[in-house]
Design an enzyme around this catalytic site. Sequence first.
Site, mmCIF file in Angstrom:
data_model
loop_
_atom_site.group_PDB
_atom_site.id
_atom_site.type_symbol
_atom_site.label_atom_id
_atom_site.label_comp_id
_atom_site.label_asym_id
_atom_site.label_seq_id
_atom_site.Cartn_x
_atom_site.Cartn_y
_atom_site.Cartn_z
ATOM 1 N N LEU A 1 0.377 -1.029 -0.125
ATOM 2 C CA LEU A 1 0.409 0.508 0.326
ATOM 3 C C LEU A 1 0.767 1.232 -0.302
ATOM 4 O O LEU A 1 0.140 2.046 -0.389
ATOM 5 C CB LEU A 1 -0.623 -0.106 1.200
ATOM 6 N N ARG B 1 -0.203 3.909 -2.460
ATOM 7 C CA ARG B 1 -0.997 5.363 -1.861
ATOM 8 C C ARG B 1 0.629 6.268 -2.922
ATOM 9 O O ARG B 1 0.431 7.926 -2.828
ATOM 10 C CB ARG B 1 -0.825 5.432 -0.786
ATOM 11 N N VAL C 1 -11.146 7.152 -1.434
ATOM 12 C CA VAL C 1 -10.633 5.456 -1.570
ATOM 13 C C VAL C 1 -9.200 4.904 -1.303
ATOM 14 O O VAL C 1 -8.733 6.123 -0.740
ATOM 15 C CB VAL C 1 -10.345 5.076 -3.121
ATOM 16 N N GLU C 2 -8.316 4.448 -0.584
ATOM 17 C CA GLU C 2 -7.001 4.097 -0.257
ATOM 18 C C GLU C 2 -7.182 4.369 0.669
ATOM 19 O O GLU C 2 -5.337 5.374 1.348
ATOM 20 C CB GLU C 2 -6.194 3.963 -1.599
ATOM 21 N N GLY C 3 -7.753 5.026 2.003
ATOM 22 C CA GLY C 3 -7.806 5.197 3.381
ATOM 23 C C GLY C 3 -8.490 6.473 2.972
ATOM 24 O O GLY C 3 -8.372 7.505 2.974
#
Length: 789
Positions: free
Chosen positions: A330, A334, A456-458
């Site tokens: 991740l 990111r 998204v992605e946190g």
Amino acid sequence: MISSLLLTLVLIVGVILFVPPVRRALISNRVLKIFRKILPKVSQTEQEALDAGTVWWDGDLFSGRPNWNKLLTYPKPKLSAEEKAFLAGPVEQLCAMLDEWRITRELYDLPPEVWQFIKDNGFFGMIIPKQYGGRGFSALAHSEVVMKISSRSGTAAVSVMVPNSLGPSELLLQYGTEEQKDHYLPRLAKGLEVPCFALTGPDAGSDAGAIPDYGIVCHGEFNGDEHVLGMRVTWEKRYITLGPVATLLGLAFKVHDPDGLLGDEKDLGITLALIPTNTPGVNIGRRHFPLDAAFQNGPNSGNDVFIPMEWVIGGLEGVGGGWRMLMNCLAVGRSISLPATSTGAAKLAARTTGAYGRVRVQFKTSIGRFEGVEEALARIGGNTYMMDAARVMTAGAVDLGEKPAVISAIVKYHLTERGRQAINDAMDVHGGKGICLGPGNYLGRHYQQIPVSITVEGANILTRNMIIFGQGAIRCHPYLLKEIHAASDTDATRASVQFDQAFSGHVIFTLGNGLRTLLHGLTGGTLGSAPGSVGPETQRYYSQLMRFSAAFAFLADISLLILGGALKRKERISARLGDILSLLYLCSATLKRYKDDGRPAADSPLLHWSMQDALYRMQQAFEGLLDNFPASGIARRVLRFMVFPLGKPFSQPSDKLGHEVATLMLSPGEARDRLTAGIYVPASADEPLGRLEQALQCAMVCEAVEAKLRAAVKTGRIPAQGDERIAAALKQRVITTAELELMGEMKSLRRGVIMVDDFPRDFGPEPGDEAASAPDAAPEQANACTASA
């Protein structure tokens, strides 16, 4: 007598502080007991998240004494010849094939020929090494490709970026067995497999570690063998990008071994597996519709689906290691994907809004000359400059082998938020042109889709309030993680020694930063050193960042001392500390960009605006932190005096500086081209963006003609308005016939730019009647005007 007592006292204090056994017995061991009591319990998933990735420049910023020479000696990230050719060839071709209006309004998907082009040209295999048939591109190239596509089509950008981000390819490269790599990576590189990765479910969104999906270790039937070791897996996932069209499902779930087939441990933790979507029992489900975006996204589920153990990423050894795998991968994903898409949107906003501001006329003046519009243009330009700097520097760190966990959270949050600001400002300037959707609207879909990047992605709220400083405080602090490890050590003697070393260093570190914070404040930051090679125009910025770095490190330690484990629940305190750390990083990237680019004078307004805006934001973050610091009023006043003993020194960028940035964006030139480099700009006047570019060129040529007309009106030689003005100007020889033709071309191009799309009343198709887009300027007109330019 008094001197003897003082000497004795000094000796006693010296022995206590500088003789380790004495210090441990009287101070460190006592502090260790307190530390263990206040230290919050850290779960296995939290610990793996904290341990994930690497510490890079964020560690320097956390030290309070960043080494600028180290930063500036990092090589400027560059593309290889092969990567440049790919951007100029297949990526340019792909962008030309894309029609986001048709994709989102009619097809709700990429056309079949686009899907095939993406697969045939290796877009899914950018991160896969050449030995497996992939392109083996750098992180910078990956970022450039996604950024360029995103400036044309959010749907296509997401479809390309997901297989190259957190998903089967990255996980296989890092953790797959050789057999898994040899089988799947060539198929993924060629597009023979379409991958997706399923982590989020209805009951586990941002708290992904709490996924309820599970697999039970057992023996089952597979390929005719009834005694295959594997798992029966049950799951329910949603928001899975490419899920509806995926052939290979990456799945995260928790493994339980009630019969002890793998050992004594019953609950083995989160595990990742690759499951072909045609496996019996896999239910791919239907589709979600995320804010008028047409990328494939949807739920999937499975009930008691048997999978063999070799489908686990990493094989048997990978069981229970899934969270560690995810956290490490991740950090890379990111760092690249979402910063690239957001920067692409911001660059599009910068290029189009500057051009539109020059072409669109109200009250006989280009709207870009209005001070209110200049304010929005300055924000767009300054934000875009800083965003691109952070995008490139972070991609360069990944190419150097870093997995920047904290930095990835910084760029994910701040670049998506600044991208949202840029798009919002662009919509405000475009007005009705921006809010009426249709083939001619180049901003509307970006405006609709930017919340997807925010979510998204946190999710951004979580990332800002809990992750950036929460993870950064432990990972980047030079002593805190050592203290935590010592406190967790079950060997009493070793724990005592290690904690003493870390704690004593921590005390000196905090006192040193506190003293330097006060000295920097009293001297206005002039004590901060700047590399001699950076030029006088930026030396003050380096000095002020040194000052704020020391103040940040000092207040971070004071916060940890006063709040301890409770800081985890003081989210707004954590958020403000995270804002300061983030802005220190964004400013570092901006200064490095300016130097790496050769310090171009034309870019200096962008540099100064973005740096001054960031310093002001940092100052406000410090103010918010000190105003709300959970301590007595006296303590807050003392801390405020240490940070700002002479008052607050920074203000927002001046109107004059904002005017300079806006002027840069309103005119074709190298600075504007550098600011928006890397996005797709079609040349044809049949394209809305191409038409806008040609209108800008024509507006530049016609400004001299319009100036002559205004002067003639003022002297009374010609009428003020209407066609009579032009006829009289020609008759009075104010303008020439060629200039008259240019004015006609400008009128046609300007009308083509400002017109918006219209449709039948019911928005339905009518025989022989299609959605009427803005009228096109004749190619020969545009060419003539461009030639005149």
